[in-house]
Scaffold this motif. Sequence first.
Motif, PDB file in Angstrom:
ATOM      1  N   ASN A   2       0.807  -1.221   0.000  1.00  0.00           N
ATOM      2  CA  ASN A   2       0.000   0.000   0.000  1.00  0.00           C
ATOM      3  C   ASN A   2       0.835   1.263   0.000  1.00  0.00           C
ATOM      4  OD1 ASN A   2      -2.427  -1.380  -0.050  1.00  0.00           O
ATOM      5  ND2 ASN A   2      -2.465  -1.620   2.153  1.00  0.00           N
ATOM      6  N   LEU A   4       2.525   4.577  -1.134  1.00  0.00           N
ATOM      7  CA  LEU A   4       2.105   5.613  -2.068  1.00  0.00           C
ATOM      8  C   LEU A   4       3.287   6.069  -2.908  1.00  0.00           C
ATOM      9  CD1 LEU A   4      -0.268   7.477  -2.912  1.00  0.00           C
ATOM     10  CD2 LEU A   4       0.638   9.123  -1.286  1.00  0.00           C
ATOM     11  N   ASP A  20      -4.850   7.031  -5.571  1.00  0.00           N
ATOM     12  CA  ASP A  20      -5.156   6.991  -4.142  1.00  0.00           C
ATOM     13  C   ASP A  20      -5.994   8.191  -3.684  1.00  0.00           C
ATOM     14  OD1 ASP A  20      -4.813   5.676  -1.625  1.00  0.00           O
ATOM     15  OD2 ASP A  20      -3.467   7.298  -1.049  1.00  0.00           O
ATOM     16  N   HIS A  24     -11.384   6.025  -6.536  1.00  0.00           N
ATOM     17  CA  HIS A  24     -11.172   4.747  -7.223  1.00  0.00           C
ATOM     18  C   HIS A  24     -11.586   4.804  -8.689  1.00  0.00           C
ATOM     19  CE1 HIS A  24     -10.417   3.159  -3.262  1.00  0.00           C
ATOM     20  NE2 HIS A  24     -11.569   3.658  -2.858  1.00  0.00           N
ATOM     21  N   SER A  46      -2.439  13.359  -4.548  1.00  0.00           N
ATOM     22  CA  SER A  46      -2.442  11.932  -4.292  1.00  0.00           C
ATOM     23  C   SER A  46      -1.404  11.265  -5.164  1.00  0.00           C
ATOM     24  CB  SER A  46      -3.840  11.350  -4.537  1.00  0.00           C
ATOM     25  OG  SER A  46      -4.275  11.624  -5.844  1.00  0.00           O
ATOM     26  N   TRP A  48      -0.101   6.930  -6.606  1.00  0.00           N
ATOM     27  CA  TRP A  48      -0.457   5.591  -7.041  1.00  0.00           C
ATOM     28  C   TRP A  48      -0.141   4.566  -5.958  1.00  0.00           C
ATOM     29  CZ3 TRP A  48      -3.084   5.488 -11.395  1.00  0.00           C
ATOM     30  CH2 TRP A  48      -2.896   6.491 -12.347  1.00  0.00           C
ATOM     31  N   THR A  49      -1.022   3.571  -5.814  1.00  0.00           N
ATOM     32  CA  THR A  49      -0.754   2.430  -4.931  1.00  0.00           C
ATOM     33  C   THR A  49      -0.911   1.160  -5.745  1.00  0.00           C
ATOM     34  OG1 THR A  49      -3.051   2.350  -4.180  1.00  0.00           O
ATOM     35  CG2 THR A  49      -1.499   3.567  -2.806  1.00  0.00           C
ATOM     36  N   LYS A  51      -2.125  -2.345  -6.622  1.00  0.00           N
ATOM     37  CA  LYS A  51      -3.290  -3.156  -6.278  1.00  0.00           C
ATOM     38  C   LYS A  51      -3.056  -4.624  -6.614  1.00  0.00           C
ATOM     39  CE  LYS A  51      -5.568   0.048  -4.511  1.00  0.00           C
ATOM     40  NZ  LYS A  51      -5.709   0.094  -3.066  1.00  0.00           N
TER      41      LYS A  51
END
Length: 57
Positions: A2, A4, A20, A24, A46, A48-49, A51
């Motif tokens: 998770n 970032l 993030d 979504h 924000s 990117w995470t 997935k």
Amino acid sequence: MNELHRPGEIVPVSGICECDCGQHHEVSTDVAGHRFPPLHNGCTDSGWTLKTAAGSA
């Protein structure tokens, strides 16, 4: 998984990343060693995470 990542940073693990921002609504397929793309669609302050890592089910 998770962690970032900001746009322009080097992608550490290939896979599908999600914005993030909490809405979504944006995903990106990223390749290790390349740079994360800019955010679009109103995503602000924000990043990117990861997935789903490439090769995982």
